[in-house]
Design a protein around this motif. Structure first.
Motif, PDB file in Angstrom:
ATOM      1  N   ASN A 288       0.837  -1.203   0.000  1.00 14.73           N
ATOM      2  CA  ASN A 288       0.000   0.000   0.000  1.00 14.73           C
ATOM      3  C   ASN A 288       0.873   1.255   0.000  1.00 14.73           C
ATOM      4  OD1 ASN A 288       0.879   0.403   2.665  1.00 14.73           O
ATOM      5  ND2 ASN A 288      -0.994  -0.410   3.579  1.00 14.73           N
ATOM      6  N   ARG A 289       0.265   2.415   0.118  1.00 14.35           N
ATOM      7  CA  ARG A 289       1.023   3.667   0.010  1.00 14.35           C
ATOM      8  C   ARG A 289       1.987   3.880   1.173  1.00 14.35           C
ATOM      9  NH1 ARG A 289      -1.610   8.133   2.709  1.00 14.35           N
ATOM     10  NH2 ARG A 289      -3.527   7.470   3.760  1.00 14.35           N
ATOM     11  N   TYR A 290       1.838   3.116   2.249  1.00 16.86           N
ATOM     12  CA  TYR A 290       2.765   3.210   3.383  1.00 16.86           C
ATOM     13  C   TYR A 290       3.959   2.266   3.231  1.00 16.86           C
ATOM     14  CZ  TYR A 290      -1.251   5.471   5.603  1.00 16.86           C
ATOM     15  OH  TYR A 290      -2.309   6.299   5.889  1.00 16.86           O
ATOM     16  N   GLY A 291       3.921   1.414   2.211  1.00 20.14           N
ATOM     17  CA  GLY A 291       4.972   0.416   2.041  1.00 20.14           C
ATOM     18  C   GLY A 291       4.688  -0.872   2.774  1.00 20.14           C
ATOM     19  N   ASN A 292       3.433  -1.074   3.218  1.00 20.83           N
ATOM     20  CA  ASN A 292       3.039  -2.286   3.926  1.00 20.83           C
ATOM     21  C   ASN A 292       2.194  -3.182   3.017  1.00 20.83           C
ATOM     22  OD1 ASN A 292       4.219  -1.547   6.441  1.00 20.83           O
ATOM     23  ND2 ASN A 292       2.497  -0.182   6.842  1.00 20.83           N
TER      24      ASN A 292
END
Length: 313
Positions: A288-292
């Motif tokens: 996702n956009r958080y890198g998770n």
């Protein structure tokens, strides 16, 4: 952790249900491609494993397929460095959430080369420096440490990922040289980077990862072998840092909704520690956009919610 986790009648069935739901869900993002070797993984892979403190293993989906652990490796490095340096480590790296990108250079400049925590890249590079300066062969020591914890001698670094990391690691090099200018890196920067890229390129599956981190759910004692990996205070501190900083800029949201110490990696893996119960590891490469890993986060979220697992009861 107060109370006893609710035991499902069939944990494996629950995991299979979560995997089936994840396979039907949108990927929630894209596979990491800034490290080219990671761009070729199967974006549709979905796996989850739970390893309880008594050794019971539950799996579903692609739980036995190895993947690049990436930033999850920072947990192992931190545990090793804490054993070598104890409280002196916290003079070189802090224990606060960063509020900035995991590879922020600006924040590091502002704060005179002292990283906010060991789970952002700058902090992990300080930890890598501790290991390279205190082990005659830090890479060998690292992989042997992980093999011992996972009880799997076949664990190794993926050479293609390692080389790809080295070739595209300029931002990490910039962080390391900046800290070197502030006197917070003791070894040669190329040696520190080589160790860091090596540890990130280690390949493990969900079962190996969940088993290897059992000591964090058991006050520092590794289930099965009963070996003390760290003291109870160190296990507490690692779990606290995982709760505040293990999920990048999604750490607060994850603590708010799930309430478990957790660490993700851009290889698509995520581990979550359930004190006095065991460890969960899920894997799904799109980020996702958080890198998770979005689908892996959702699987662990649903598992924790359905069983009433949280350290904040």
């Amino acid at each position: 952790m107060e109370g006893t986790p609710q035991q499902p009648k069939n944990c494996t069935s629950l995991l299979e249900e979560l995997v089936a739901e994840a396979r039907k869900a949108p990927p929630g993002g894209q596979v990491a491609d800034y490290i080219p070797a990671l761009a070729h993984v199967n974006a549709d892979a979905v796996g989850i494993a739970v390893v309880e403190l008594d050794g019971t293993v539950h799996t579903a989906g692609d739980a036995n397929e190895a993947f690049s652990i990436q930033s999850i490796s920072k947990i192992f490095g931190l545990a090793m460095a804490m054993n070598r340096m104890d409280d002196a480590l916290w003079e070189r790296v802090r224990m606060e959430p960063s509020g900035q990108a995991f590879n922020s250079i600006v924040q590091l400049e502002w704060e005179h080369g002292i990283p906010r925590n060991p789970f952002i890249n700058a902090g992990a590079l300080v930890v890598a420096d501790v290991l390279t300066s205190r082990y005659s062969s830090s890479k060998t020591a690292f992989v042997q440490y992980v093999r011992q914890l996972a009880n799997n001698e076949s664990i190794h670094a993926d050479h293609d990922v390692w080389e790809s990391e080295k070739e595209h690691g300029n931002r990490n090099a910039a962080l390391a040289y900046l800290m070197k200018s502030f006197g917070n890196i003791e070894s040669g920067v190329p040696e520190v980077l080589d160790h860091y890229f090596f540890q990130c390129s280690i390949a493990m599956n969900c079962v190996d990862l969940a088993r290897s981190l059992g000591f964090l759910a058991n006050k520092g004692i590794q289930p099965g072998t009963e070996q003390r990996i760290c003291d109870a205070r160190s296990a507490h501190r690692i779990n606290a840092l995982l709760s505040t900083s293990g999920m990048y800029d999604q750490s607060g949201e994850f603590a708010f909704t799930v309430g478990l110490p957790a660490k993700s990696g851009v290889g698509g893996g995520i581990v979550a520690v359930v004190p006095d119960y065991g460890v969960i590891c899920a894997w799904s490469p799109p980020l996702n956009r958080y890198g998770n890993p979005a689908r892996a986060v959702e699987m662990i979220t649903q598992f924790a919610l359905r069983l009433g697992l949280s350290v904040y009861h």
